[in-house]
Design a protein around this motif. Sequence first.
Motif, PDB file in Angstrom:
ATOM      1  N   LEU A  11       0.871  -1.037  -0.091  1.00  0.00           N
ATOM      2  CA  LEU A  11      -0.058   0.075   0.014  1.00  0.00           C
ATOM      3  C   LEU A  11       0.825   1.265  -0.067  1.00  0.00           C
ATOM      4  O   LEU A  11       0.582   2.272  -0.642  1.00  0.00           O
ATOM      5  CB  LEU A  11      -0.975  -0.012   1.169  1.00  0.00           C
ATOM      6  CG  LEU A  11      -2.212  -1.020   1.222  1.00  0.00           C
ATOM      7  CD1 LEU A  11      -2.833  -1.006   2.431  1.00  0.00           C
ATOM      8  CD2 LEU A  11      -3.121  -0.616  -0.029  1.00  0.00           C
ATOM      9  N   SER A  12       1.995   1.314   0.909  1.00  0.00           N
ATOM     10  CA  SER A  12       2.821   2.437   0.607  1.00  0.00           C
ATOM     11  C   SER A  12       3.568   2.499  -0.645  1.00  0.00           C
ATOM     12  O   SER A  12       3.833   3.510  -0.821  1.00  0.00           O
ATOM     13  CB  SER A  12       3.872   2.236   1.889  1.00  0.00           C
ATOM     14  OG  SER A  12       4.772   1.435   1.584  1.00  0.00           O
ATOM     15  N   PHE A  13       3.833   1.433  -1.299  1.00  0.00           N
ATOM     16  CA  PHE A  13       4.440   1.557  -2.608  1.00  0.00           C
ATOM     17  C   PHE A  13       3.485   2.054  -3.620  1.00  0.00           C
ATOM     18  O   PHE A  13       3.667   3.031  -4.501  1.00  0.00           O
ATOM     19  CB  PHE A  13       4.975   0.095  -3.030  1.00  0.00           C
ATOM     20  CG  PHE A  13       5.712   0.121  -4.274  1.00  0.00           C
ATOM     21  CD1 PHE A  13       6.930   0.439  -4.257  1.00  0.00           C
ATOM     22  CD2 PHE A  13       5.223  -0.101  -5.515  1.00  0.00           C
ATOM     23  CE1 PHE A  13       7.804   0.239  -5.315  1.00  0.00           C
ATOM     24  CE2 PHE A  13       5.816  -0.120  -6.615  1.00  0.00           C
ATOM     25  CZ  PHE A  13       7.379  -0.050  -6.640  1.00  0.00           C
ATOM     26  N   ILE A  14       2.286   1.758  -3.639  1.00  0.00           N
ATOM     27  CA  ILE A  14       1.043   2.159  -4.587  1.00  0.00           C
ATOM     28  C   ILE A  14       0.977   3.668  -3.911  1.00  0.00           C
ATOM     29  O   ILE A  14       0.905   4.724  -4.977  1.00  0.00           O
ATOM     30  CB  ILE A  14      -0.277   1.708  -4.225  1.00  0.00           C
ATOM     31  CG1 ILE A  14       0.039   0.244  -4.676  1.00  0.00           C
ATOM     32  CG2 ILE A  14      -1.272   2.311  -4.894  1.00  0.00           C
ATOM     33  CD1 ILE A  14      -1.325  -0.543  -4.403  1.00  0.00           C
ATOM     34  N   LEU A  15       1.037   4.129  -2.636  1.00  0.00           N
ATOM     35  CA  LEU A  15       1.010   5.683  -2.470  1.00  0.00           C
ATOM     36  C   LEU A  15       2.345   6.505  -3.256  1.00  0.00           C
ATOM     37  O   LEU A  15       2.413   7.589  -3.591  1.00  0.00           O
ATOM     38  CB  LEU A  15       1.088   5.836  -1.055  1.00  0.00           C
ATOM     39  CG  LEU A  15       1.085   7.349  -0.463  1.00  0.00           C
ATOM     40  CD1 LEU A  15      -0.086   8.057  -1.089  1.00  0.00           C
ATOM     41  CD2 LEU A  15       1.164   7.477   1.167  1.00  0.00           C
ATOM     42  N   MET A  16       3.460   5.653  -2.979  1.00  0.00           N
ATOM     43  CA  MET A  16       4.569   6.282  -3.550  1.00  0.00           C
ATOM     44  C   MET A  16       4.458   6.608  -5.244  1.00  0.00           C
ATOM     45  O   MET A  16       4.759   7.520  -5.762  1.00  0.00           O
ATOM     46  CB  MET A  16       5.825   5.474  -3.366  1.00  0.00           C
ATOM     47  CG  MET A  16       7.027   6.079  -3.809  1.00  0.00           C
ATOM     48  SD  MET A  16       8.713   4.831  -3.702  1.00  0.00           S
ATOM     49  CE  MET A  16       8.208   3.499  -4.633  1.00  0.00           C
ATOM     50  N   LEU A  17       3.976   5.483  -5.632  1.00  0.00           N
ATOM     51  CA  LEU A  17       3.672   5.726  -7.343  1.00  0.00           C
ATOM     52  C   LEU A  17       2.595   6.853  -7.454  1.00  0.00           C
ATOM     53  O   LEU A  17       2.775   7.648  -8.596  1.00  0.00           O
ATOM     54  CB  LEU A  17       3.280   4.330  -7.903  1.00  0.00           C
ATOM     55  CG  LEU A  17       4.273   3.386  -7.738  1.00  0.00           C
ATOM     56  CD1 LEU A  17       3.588   1.895  -8.386  1.00  0.00           C
ATOM     57  CD2 LEU A  17       5.545   3.578  -8.465  1.00  0.00           C
ATOM     58  N   LEU A  18       1.770   6.778  -6.782  1.00  0.00           N
ATOM     59  CA  LEU A  18       0.730   8.057  -6.861  1.00  0.00           C
ATOM     60  C   LEU A  18       1.500   9.413  -6.715  1.00  0.00           C
ATOM     61  O   LEU A  18       1.182  10.371  -7.532  1.00  0.00           O
ATOM     62  CB  LEU A  18      -0.755   8.021  -5.782  1.00  0.00           C
ATOM     63  CG  LEU A  18      -1.444   6.836  -6.451  1.00  0.00           C
ATOM     64  CD1 LEU A  18      -2.545   6.625  -5.175  1.00  0.00           C
ATOM     65  CD2 LEU A  18      -2.107   7.282  -7.605  1.00  0.00           C
ATOM     66  N   ALA A  19       2.300   9.444  -5.589  1.00  0.00           N
ATOM     67  CA  ALA A  19       2.954  10.801  -5.241  1.00  0.00           C
ATOM     68  C   ALA A  19       3.829  11.090  -6.547  1.00  0.00           C
ATOM     69  O   ALA A  19       4.037  12.230  -6.733  1.00  0.00           O
ATOM     70  CB  ALA A  19       3.835  10.503  -4.006  1.00  0.00           C
ATOM     71  N   ILE A  20       4.568  10.238  -7.240  1.00  0.00           N
ATOM     72  CA  ILE A  20       5.355  10.227  -8.077  1.00  0.00           C
ATOM     73  C   ILE A  20       4.589  10.937  -9.608  1.00  0.00           C
ATOM     74  O   ILE A  20       4.984  11.798 -10.180  1.00  0.00           O
ATOM     75  CB  ILE A  20       6.242   9.116  -8.761  1.00  0.00           C
ATOM     76  CG1 ILE A  20       7.351   8.733  -7.466  1.00  0.00           C
ATOM     77  CG2 ILE A  20       6.726   9.382  -9.838  1.00  0.00           C
ATOM     78  CD1 ILE A  20       7.903   7.486  -7.620  1.00  0.00           C
TER      79      ILE A  20
END
Length: 129
Positions: A11-20
Motif C-alpha cells: 500500500l505504501s508502494f502504491i502511495l509512492m507511485l501516486l506521489a510520483i
Amino acid sequence: MLPETTTAGILSFILMLLAIHFRRHRNFHVGSMGLIILFDLAMPFYLYLNRDWYERLIEGGEIFSFLIWMHVGIVLTVYALYTLQIKEGLKLRRGDQSTRAEHANIAKGIVLARALMIMTGAILYEPEE
C-alpha cells in the motif's frame, strides 16, 4: 493471505507511485513521500517489537542467511537514496531547477530498491505458530 507488514508495504508502494505521478501537486508529493520515508524508518522498530528476532536469527541460525543480509543491504540502500533525494528535493524547493534531473534519477532508484525491499521482506516472512 499476505502478512500485514507486506500488505502495508504494498500500500505504501502504491502511495509512492501516486506521489510520483502527481509530482506537480507539490504539497501532496512532498507530504506523501515524507510519510513513506517515516513508514520505512519505523518498520524495523515495529518488526523488532513484534517478532522474536533472537530465536529466528541466533537460535535458528538465519543470521548467516544470504537473503537476510541482502534484505538488510537493500534497506540501507533505500535509506541512502532517501538521504540523497531529500537533499536534492530541498534544492528544488529553494528554486534550483538544475537538480531536477538528478532528483528524477534518484526517484527511479528508490522505486526499484523499494520494490526489492518489499519483495525480499515478503519472502523472509515466516508465519508465527
